[in-house]
Design a protein around this motif. Sequence first.
Motif, mmCIF file in Angstrom:
data_model
loop_
_atom_site.group_PDB
_atom_site.id
_atom_site.type_symbol
_atom_site.label_atom_id
_atom_site.label_comp_id
_atom_site.label_asym_id
_atom_site.label_seq_id
_atom_site.Cartn_x
_atom_site.Cartn_y
_atom_site.Cartn_z
ATOM 1 N N ARG A 180 56.681 19.129 64.062
ATOM 2 C CA ARG A 180 55.609 19.942 64.680
ATOM 3 C C ARG A 180 55.789 21.420 64.308
ATOM 4 O O ARG A 180 54.813 22.130 64.017
ATOM 5 N N TYR A 182 57.228 22.639 61.584
ATOM 6 C CA TYR A 182 56.853 22.824 60.173
ATOM 7 C C TYR A 182 55.337 22.842 60.010
ATOM 8 O O TYR A 182 54.810 23.636 59.211
ATOM 9 N N ARG A 183 54.637 21.983 60.742
ATOM 10 C CA ARG A 183 53.159 21.993 60.675
ATOM 11 C C ARG A 183 52.623 23.346 61.137
ATOM 12 O O ARG A 183 51.705 23.901 60.532
ATOM 13 N N LYS A 184 53.185 23.864 62.210
ATOM 14 C CA LYS A 184 52.719 25.142 62.747
ATOM 15 C C LYS A 184 52.973 26.285 61.747
ATOM 16 O O LYS A 184 52.124 27.155 61.559
ATOM 17 N N ILE A 185 54.123 26.255 61.106
ATOM 18 C CA ILE A 185 54.438 27.290 60.106
ATOM 19 C C ILE A 185 53.468 27.207 58.942
ATOM 20 O O ILE A 185 52.961 28.231 58.479
ATOM 21 N N ARG A 186 53.201 25.984 58.473
ATOM 22 C CA ARG A 186 52.258 25.831 57.343
ATOM 23 C C ARG A 186 50.875 26.310 57.725
ATOM 24 O O ARG A 186 50.153 26.904 56.993
#
Length: 186
Positions: A180, A182-186
């Motif tokens: 989650r 990593y998704r937010k960072i992307r």
Amino acid sequence: SESPMARLLQGDVGSGKTVVALAAAAVAAGSGAQAAILAPPEILAQQHYKLASKLFDGVTGVQLVVSQNSAKKETREAVESGKAKIIIGTHALFQSGIRFQRLAVVVVDEQHRFGVEQRTEMLRKGEGKTPHLLMMTATPIPRTLALTLYGDLDLSILRQKPAGRRPVTTVIIQDRERPRLYRKIR
């Protein structure tokens, strides 16, 4: 002033410490002197350099001194000749080959990452005149507090953030929540 400043500037992330540092550097540059801004990780030095270059474009010379360019003749000459008025760098500024023409202000960002001897060494680069010293921190750790109490430092605290700044949010992410994150960072 003829008597050198020794001040600790404390403020949260985003409170404007860098702008205060650049204002002090601009005063030095405006009087024909030089200012050195020490930032421990290279990425922070590069961020400061980009901001200073943008703010002072065409007004005064800004030079970045990091391990990759500190040995280059052009870098050393820009600092030693005084062409560079605002010098931003990492520990590379401590090298004996980096000589200043007229160092009047030393700013130490994230001061807890530099030792007392390193700060003293930097101040000696003032060549006979002790430069003003502005140390900055967002982390009032015990060592920083001890410096303020026993190190003959004046203290300034930035309590407010500049208008329009978004608040900094700190969260703890559990290891199982990495996808989650990593998704937010992307």
